[in-house]
Enzyme design. Sequence first.
Site, mmCIF file in Angstrom:
data_model
loop_
_atom_site.group_PDB
_atom_site.id
_atom_site.type_symbol
_atom_site.label_atom_id
_atom_site.label_comp_id
_atom_site.label_asym_id
_atom_site.label_seq_id
_atom_site.Cartn_x
_atom_site.Cartn_y
_atom_site.Cartn_z
ATOM 1 N N LYS A 206 -12.236 -7.789 3.480
ATOM 2 C CA LYS A 206 -12.229 -9.093 4.145
ATOM 3 C C LYS A 206 -12.948 -8.997 5.495
ATOM 4 C CE LYS A 206 -8.990 -12.356 6.144
ATOM 5 N NZ LYS A 206 -7.596 -12.654 6.414
ATOM 6 N N GLU A 212 -12.114 3.202 6.139
ATOM 7 C CA GLU A 212 -12.003 3.934 4.866
ATOM 8 C C GLU A 212 -13.008 3.369 3.853
ATOM 9 O OE1 GLU A 212 -9.534 2.471 6.489
ATOM 10 O OE2 GLU A 212 -7.748 3.758 6.595
ATOM 11 N N GLY A 266 -5.088 -10.701 3.621
ATOM 12 C CA GLY A 266 -5.493 -9.599 2.736
ATOM 13 C C GLY A 266 -4.503 -9.377 1.605
ATOM 14 N N ARG A 267 -3.210 -9.326 1.957
ATOM 15 C CA ARG A 267 -2.201 -9.025 0.925
ATOM 16 C C ARG A 267 -1.888 -10.229 0.040
ATOM 17 N NH1 ARG A 267 -0.645 -8.733 5.995
ATOM 18 N NH2 ARG A 267 0.922 -10.153 6.827
ATOM 19 N N GLU A 352 4.290 -5.413 5.190
ATOM 20 C CA GLU A 352 3.262 -5.822 6.150
ATOM 21 C C GLU A 352 3.542 -7.260 6.617
ATOM 22 O OE1 GLU A 352 -0.956 -3.965 6.035
ATOM 23 O OE2 GLU A 352 -1.278 -6.024 5.431
ATOM 24 N N HIS A 383 15.925 9.369 -13.015
ATOM 25 C CA HIS A 383 15.986 10.827 -12.956
ATOM 26 C C HIS A 383 15.470 11.344 -11.614
ATOM 27 C CE1 HIS A 383 17.164 10.922 -17.157
ATOM 28 N NE2 HIS A 383 16.323 9.898 -17.310
ATOM 29 N N LYS A 512 -5.699 1.651 13.996
ATOM 30 C CA LYS A 512 -7.153 1.459 13.847
ATOM 31 C C LYS A 512 -7.853 1.658 15.191
ATOM 32 C CE LYS A 512 -6.886 -2.005 10.157
ATOM 33 N NZ LYS A 512 -7.157 -3.390 9.810
HETATM 34 O O1 F6P Z 1 -3.729 -2.494 6.354
HETATM 35 C C1 F6P Z 1 -4.205 -3.455 7.245
HETATM 36 C C2 F6P Z 1 -5.153 -4.358 6.606
HETATM 37 O O2 F6P Z 1 -5.648 -5.153 7.623
HETATM 38 C C3 F6P Z 1 -4.543 -5.178 5.476
HETATM 39 O O3 F6P Z 1 -3.907 -6.325 5.898
HETATM 40 C C4 F6P Z 1 -5.720 -5.417 4.613
HETATM 41 O O4 F6P Z 1 -5.340 -5.806 3.328
HETATM 42 C C5 F6P Z 1 -6.399 -4.077 4.649
HETATM 43 O O5 F6P Z 1 -6.226 -3.651 5.989
HETATM 44 C C6 F6P Z 1 -7.856 -4.062 4.272
HETATM 45 O O6 F6P Z 1 -8.591 -4.867 5.103
HETATM 46 P P1 F6P Z 1 -10.043 -5.351 4.720
HETATM 47 O O7 F6P Z 1 -9.957 -6.140 3.473
HETATM 48 O O8 F6P Z 1 -10.487 -6.164 5.897
HETATM 49 O O9 F6P Z 1 -10.891 -4.121 4.539
#
Ligand code: F6P
Length: 549
Positions: A206, A212, A266-267, A352, A383, A512
């Site tokens: 987003k 990452e 995002g979520r 979150e 288990h 971050k």
């Molecule tokens: O983990 C934090 C966050 O901002 C989430 O809310 C989001 O889903 C994720 O990082 C990935 O963010 P992006 O889609 O901007 O890469």
Amino acid sequence: MKNLTELPEWQALFAHHQEVANLHLRALFAEDRSRFARFSLESGELFLDYSRNRISSETIKLLTELAEAVQLRQKIEALFNGQPINHTEKRPALHTALRDKRHTPIQVNGENIASIIAHMQQQLHDFVDNIHSKTWKGVTGKPIKHIVNLGIGGSHHGPQMAIHALKDFAVSDLQFHFISSVDKAHLNDVLEQIDPETSLFILSSKSFTTIETLTNARTILAWLRDKFGENVLKHHFVAVTAAPEKAIAFGIPKENIFPLWDWVGGRYSIWSAIGLPIALMLGNKHFEDFLAGAYEMDQHFRQADFSKNMPVLLALLTVWYLNFFGARAQAIVPYAHRLRYLVPYLQQAEMESNGKCIRSDSSHILYATGPVIFGEEGCNGQHTYHQLLHQGQHLIPVDFILIGKMSPSANDHHHETLIASGLSQAQALMRGKTFDEAYQELIARHCSPDEAKQLAHHQMIPGNKPSNVLVMEQLTPRNLGALLALYEHKIFVQGIIWDINPFDQWGVELGKQLLPQIIHRLKHMHTEDETDCATEGLIHHYKKIQDRL
Ligand code: F6P
């Protein structure tokens, strides 16, 4: 708003809790054979049995009064109508608009989002057709066989969970792969499984700033360029992002970019083009069913009385246990291998969203919010950690999720045993085993009375552990859509009751912010800007290990 705990409705619940806290579910079931009928309900093909909760009809009445007192009804409408309920970021949270079959016009920043959503859905639709019809080709002219999702958090969990959940509905022979963390071992493992000529990489971010995802994307781009030259982006990369200018700067052609917007968290983004891998696996028709299932749950949430409203009831029960019984954790246990990635998806969705400690008026919260969510597919949990559920010191309510009917190849005695396992766990948690029952069992197994007395203490199980059982008729795209929307709304209701904003995530930002400085220190040991002694000590230790290798 008045502080939650000062509301008369809260005080009434507090007093009620003192009255019912010591009642045992076993006794409640023994004295009322209509309990199951009274405390169960259906919405579409989802059935909820919440009879194994430490509640009476009075509890539900008081809890729904609390929901009224915090003006939940108005807040639900504010959510659907696009009010800026994400007040710390001054924006609406309009994931529900992405599945609105009626395309209700909603203005955001002077734009009717119903038409931009329809445009995005058409783009998605055409793209899926192009991949399926093999019109879209890799740089060497071969059709696509592998889809690799590069994303993390909300740009990863939803697609990964749904791809596994809905495997039986795949209409194409595409292979799906997910790379989320920056761990090179994961990336290497995926690259070993794919053929670069027939792979499409979906860069899902987003923000288009997530380290990452961008690190993985750059490594893969270099790997592809190495093999096929500069022209690879056009054929092998698409992006889903709310920052198209950044994707273009990365080199992704404009026509390969699917839009996202800041009013989709995002979520909560599985319903948007973040769901592209799901649409590619299911085809357009099933993807529409997935959205339709969520839409149906939206209607139920908006229309049903609170006492018959599945998301509202689940949320109120969480509040009941967390705030009145002090139950800080909640387990989610799907008895379905296909739903094995549901728990991490819901962990992000819930934790979150509601892992917050500041009220909407910026004051500090003095009551508990956001339970710790954990779980594992049944029967594996039985288990591993169920021992603690049965005899541990914590009260941990459980949501069991069962599938009524599996695909023909999985709907045999395995499935029967799976369902029976879930049901027996819910029953065991509820009824437990008394000292006397344990003692009599030991005597029947020829233990001496002395030994039986001693061992019975260890073998008795307190019971009175609450659980919900959610039964989904079949694991279809529609029902999965409904299930996810159910949890989204449950989480929203909790946020409203606790007076927090479920749609921001400032807590994630600090990590971050600190990361670049530590990366810099790892690269250039001899800079002035030292951090704290623990971080410095570990940086030195890491460097020593690196030098030794
Ligand atoms: O983990 C934090 C966050 O901002 C989430 O809310 C989001 O889903 C994720 O990082 C990935 O963010 P992006 O889609 O901007 O890469």
